[in-house]
Design a protein around this motif. Sequence first.
Motif, mmCIF file in Angstrom:
data_model
loop_
_atom_site.group_PDB
_atom_site.id
_atom_site.type_symbol
_atom_site.label_atom_id
_atom_site.label_comp_id
_atom_site.label_asym_id
_atom_site.label_seq_id
_atom_site.Cartn_x
_atom_site.Cartn_y
_atom_site.Cartn_z
ATOM 1 N N ASP A 21 46.444 36.394 30.285
ATOM 2 C CA ASP A 21 47.213 35.906 29.124
ATOM 3 C C ASP A 21 48.366 35.028 29.578
ATOM 4 O O ASP A 21 49.003 35.318 30.594
ATOM 5 C CB ASP A 21 47.858 37.080 28.380
ATOM 6 C CG ASP A 21 46.835 37.856 27.595
ATOM 7 O OD1 ASP A 21 45.724 37.342 27.412
ATOM 8 O OD2 ASP A 21 47.167 38.998 27.195
ATOM 9 N N TYR B 94 38.231 38.211 42.648
ATOM 10 C CA TYR B 94 38.753 38.438 41.292
ATOM 11 C C TYR B 94 37.634 38.601 40.282
ATOM 12 O O TYR B 94 36.561 38.021 40.423
ATOM 13 C CB TYR B 94 39.634 37.248 40.872
ATOM 14 C CG TYR B 94 40.665 36.907 41.917
ATOM 15 C CD1 TYR B 94 41.788 37.709 42.088
ATOM 16 C CD2 TYR B 94 40.495 35.816 42.756
ATOM 17 C CE1 TYR B 94 42.715 37.430 43.067
ATOM 18 C CE2 TYR B 94 41.429 35.517 43.741
ATOM 19 C CZ TYR B 94 42.531 36.330 43.891
ATOM 20 O OH TYR B 94 43.443 36.052 44.875
ATOM 21 N N GLN B 95 37.937 39.370 39.238
ATOM 22 C CA GLN B 95 37.017 39.484 38.095
ATOM 23 C C GLN B 95 37.079 38.174 37.302
ATOM 24 O O GLN B 95 38.079 37.461 37.355
ATOM 25 C CB GLN B 95 37.458 40.619 37.173
ATOM 26 C CG GLN B 95 37.468 41.988 37.806
ATOM 27 C CD GLN B 95 38.168 43.020 36.919
ATOM 28 O OE1 GLN B 95 38.147 42.908 35.685
ATOM 29 N NE2 GLN B 95 38.781 43.994 37.542
ATOM 30 N N GLN B 96 35.998 37.938 36.530
ATOM 31 C CA GLN B 96 36.011 36.761 35.662
ATOM 32 C C GLN B 96 36.697 37.136 34.356
ATOM 33 O O GLN B 96 36.037 37.396 33.346
ATOM 34 C CB GLN B 96 34.580 36.312 35.375
ATOM 35 C CG GLN B 96 34.003 35.458 36.480
ATOM 36 C CD GLN B 96 32.720 34.814 36.015
ATOM 37 O OE1 GLN B 96 31.859 35.482 35.436
ATOM 38 N NE2 GLN B 96 32.586 33.523 36.239
ATOM 39 N N ARG B 97 37.994 37.217 34.401
ATOM 40 C CA ARG B 97 38.759 37.642 33.208
ATOM 41 C C ARG B 97 40.037 36.816 33.199
ATOM 42 O O ARG B 97 40.749 36.770 34.220
ATOM 43 C CB ARG B 97 39.060 39.138 33.332
ATOM 44 C CG ARG B 97 39.902 39.707 32.242
ATOM 45 C CD ARG B 97 40.092 41.212 32.483
ATOM 46 N NE ARG B 97 41.251 41.699 31.741
ATOM 47 C CZ ARG B 97 41.846 42.864 31.961
ATOM 48 N NH1 ARG B 97 41.387 43.677 32.900
ATOM 49 N NH2 ARG B 97 42.899 43.227 31.258
ATOM 50 N N TYR C 259 42.395 39.383 37.936
ATOM 51 C CA TYR C 259 42.220 40.834 37.938
ATOM 52 C C TYR C 259 41.346 41.194 39.145
ATOM 53 O O TYR C 259 40.339 40.539 39.404
ATOM 54 C CB TYR C 259 41.637 41.296 36.596
ATOM 55 C CG TYR C 259 42.683 41.194 35.512
ATOM 56 C CD1 TYR C 259 43.616 42.209 35.345
ATOM 57 C CD2 TYR C 259 42.793 40.047 34.738
ATOM 58 C CE1 TYR C 259 44.628 42.091 34.394
ATOM 59 C CE2 TYR C 259 43.799 39.920 33.788
ATOM 60 C CZ TYR C 259 44.710 40.942 33.621
ATOM 61 O OH TYR C 259 45.719 40.818 32.700
ATOM 62 N N ALA D 201 41.619 33.400 38.293
ATOM 63 C CA ALA D 201 41.857 33.063 36.879
ATOM 64 C C ALA D 201 42.978 32.031 36.760
ATOM 65 O O ALA D 201 42.990 31.192 35.866
ATOM 66 C CB ALA D 201 42.214 34.324 36.108
#
Length: 207
Positions: A31, A25-28, A188, A105
């Motif tokens: 929400d 996963y992306q570091q994002r 993500y 996340a």
Amino acid sequence: MDFEQEGSIQTLEEIIHSRRSIRRYQQRAIDKSTLDRLLDAAIWAPSAHNRQPWRFCVITGEEAKDRLSNAMSEQWHRDLSQDGADPEFIARRVAISRVRMTSAAALILVALSMEEMDRYPDEVRSQAEWTMAVQSTALACQNLLLAAHSEGLGACWMCAPLFVPELVRNVLELPQSWHPQALITLGYPAEEKIKDRSPIASKVVWR
Ligand SMILES: Cc1cc2nc3c(=O)[nH]c(=O)nc-3n(C[C@H](O)[C@H](O)[C@H](O)COP(=O)(O)O)c2cc1C
């Protein structure tokens, strides 16, 4: 049915076919409103007698993710050592699993509760009722996975909580009536995956 994703419309068929288990996963951050939509998709799954036996614990805090992944890793390490597995293999497997959990996340621990399910005096019907709760909860997970994919998120089902239900309940301070079934890791995507399926003919008979 059409879904919009990054400007394009995806049909349900496309979403079903293009969903893959994503483990990097992306570091994002995700929400809260997105997570709420995933949970809403999950609870619209069919369930036996519409009793909705599913329960969800959403974990987004770094400290909680660390606490859970540390406790689960340590237990897995002990179990594999007891099995006599090679220490290098153990270290590798446990590290991968730990990174997968902490780099996501969000984690969603999915549990089932028998509180609203029917009760029977005999083992056969009690077991069938339990199976219906498991099946219903799995359908909620599938809704969640498809909804995550349609939101542009990657997700993966981890079965590990099934093996350490008490530990998971303790670490997350969940009620005794919650039976952990799966941990869904979410983020993500930072990888693309391709998977095959066996031919339909190998799994189906027609009469
Ligand atoms: C009940 C269940 C348990 C699973 N457990 C794990 C798991 O512990 N770790 C993992 O990496 N993937 C796990 N998966 C994901 C599967 O490996 C994956 O769905 C399968 O390889 C097919 O790939 P796809 O989801 O990309 O189509 C699990 C899936 C299911 C349905």
